[in-house]
Design an enzyme around this catalytic site. Sequence first.
Site, PDB file in Angstrom:
ATOM      1  N   ASP A 129      -2.513  18.827  -6.617  1.00 31.55           N
ATOM      2  CA  ASP A 129      -3.437  17.809  -7.056  1.00 31.55           C
ATOM      3  C   ASP A 129      -4.762  18.585  -7.529  1.00 31.55           C
ATOM      4  O   ASP A 129      -5.372  18.087  -8.262  1.00 31.55           O
ATOM      5  CB  ASP A 129      -3.605  16.445  -6.239  1.00 31.55           C
ATOM      6  CG  ASP A 129      -3.018  15.464  -6.890  1.00 31.55           C
ATOM      7  OD1 ASP A 129      -2.611  15.366  -7.803  1.00 31.55           O
ATOM      8  OD2 ASP A 129      -2.911  14.449  -6.313  1.00 31.55           O
ATOM      9  N   GLY A 187      -6.012   5.319  -3.159  1.00 25.65           N
ATOM     10  CA  GLY A 187      -7.162   6.377  -3.152  1.00 25.65           C
ATOM     11  C   GLY A 187      -7.667   5.976  -4.730  1.00 25.65           C
ATOM     12  O   GLY A 187      -6.897   5.891  -5.636  1.00 25.65           O
ATOM     13  N   GLY A 303      -2.694   2.182  -9.480  1.00 23.84           N
ATOM     14  CA  GLY A 303      -2.276   0.812  -9.499  1.00 23.84           C
ATOM     15  C   GLY A 303      -3.325  -0.264  -9.594  1.00 23.84           C
ATOM     16  O   GLY A 303      -2.868  -1.185 -10.438  1.00 23.84           O
ATOM     17  N   GLY A 305      -5.974   0.390 -11.723  1.00 20.25           N
ATOM     18  CA  GLY A 305      -6.724   0.398 -12.979  1.00 20.25           C
ATOM     19  C   GLY A 305      -5.522  -0.011 -14.141  1.00 20.25           C
ATOM     20  O   GLY A 305      -6.104  -0.613 -14.957  1.00 20.25           O
ATOM     21  N   ASN A 307      -3.209  -2.471 -13.497  1.00 23.17           N
ATOM     22  CA  ASN A 307      -2.699  -3.743 -12.976  1.00 23.17           C
ATOM     23  C   ASN A 307      -3.699  -4.995 -12.789  1.00 23.17           C
ATOM     24  O   ASN A 307      -3.417  -5.861 -12.776  1.00 23.17           O
ATOM     25  CB  ASN A 307      -1.483  -3.678 -11.865  1.00 23.17           C
ATOM     26  CG  ASN A 307      -0.341  -2.861 -12.323  1.00 23.17           C
ATOM     27  OD1 ASN A 307       0.276  -2.843 -13.252  1.00 23.17           O
ATOM     28  ND2 ASN A 307      -0.165  -1.587 -11.395  1.00 23.17           N
TER      29      ASN A 307
END
Length: 346
Positions: A129, A187, A303, A305, A307
């Site tokens: 990441d 996060g 998640g 952002g 939904n």
Amino acid sequence: MVAIEGGAVVLALNSGSSSLKYGLYAVESEPVLLVGGTIETAEHHGDDHARFFDTIETALHSGPTPTVIGHRIVHGGPHRDAHCRIDAAVMADLEAACAFAPLHGPASLALIRAAEIRYPGVPQVACFDTAFHAGMPDVAKTLPIAKEYLAGGVRRYGFHGLSCESIVYQLGDKIPARLVIAHLGNGASVTAVRDGRSIDTSMGLTPSGGVMMATRTGDLDPGILLYLLREAGLDQDSLATLVDHRSGMAGVSGLSGDMRVLRAAATDDADLAIRMFERSVCKQIAAMIVSLGGVDTLVLTGGIGENDAATGQAIRAGLAWVAGLDIRIMPSQEDARIAFHAAALG
């Protein structure tokens, strides 16, 4: 499982702080998802990885056999900033990097070892990441502490890089020159992208910094931690638990870090936690606009952002002063990027 002719078959494993996403991809020119799912890991213990693979294999029973396994690795430490095949040297670096990401590192290592037992001889690839942020300029990468600590790897690394990369990939040749990506989930981080490259990001040395999150503090006056050490008698383990598990929206609400639970609760403390999260996101977006010298497009992903419409509305309202801002909601496709890199390196 069955074999497949031509191309790679990648089992992409995306181990987060609260879930394990898996996907089986056929990869020739582009990854094609064959089957996938999510295992909630919060209620499991660290020795459950064999059981995770039982669950995964049940889901994949009629699919082709993986030819390579790709892992999302949150933190590779100071010596790993490019995706690579996993060998003994890489494992040693990942073990050392657990000091930077104790929430994620040990679980990833256990998953790699469990995959090696379940799929002996199948190559495994680490997808970091931090890789997307490796080229950040010194003004973003350097942290304001005594210089002697910088040589030991104390710097801004940035995270959610696979998510950011997936947004850049989806935008393709239509990518704006000045892009801000807000990955908002359990996060959360905000990244400034100029001409497709990360130039600044909200998370720092660890995934605990930046935006206020579900259970993590985000940026915090360091004097608070010193105060708690001196006056409240907290030791390092208690501080670590506080910073990563008992803070953020969960800490403020006294209820949960899950946005869905907080929206449904509608208590004063839940409302305050939500408003603080929304304000924190807007402040970090504004900071990234400064780093870019302006902004063309803001992408909301992750998640929350993707939904939670109310969060999106609050961010639009909070940034109404930014003239001409194009705000889009796009899916984070971390797993497809894992599959792509694993196929190339496996």
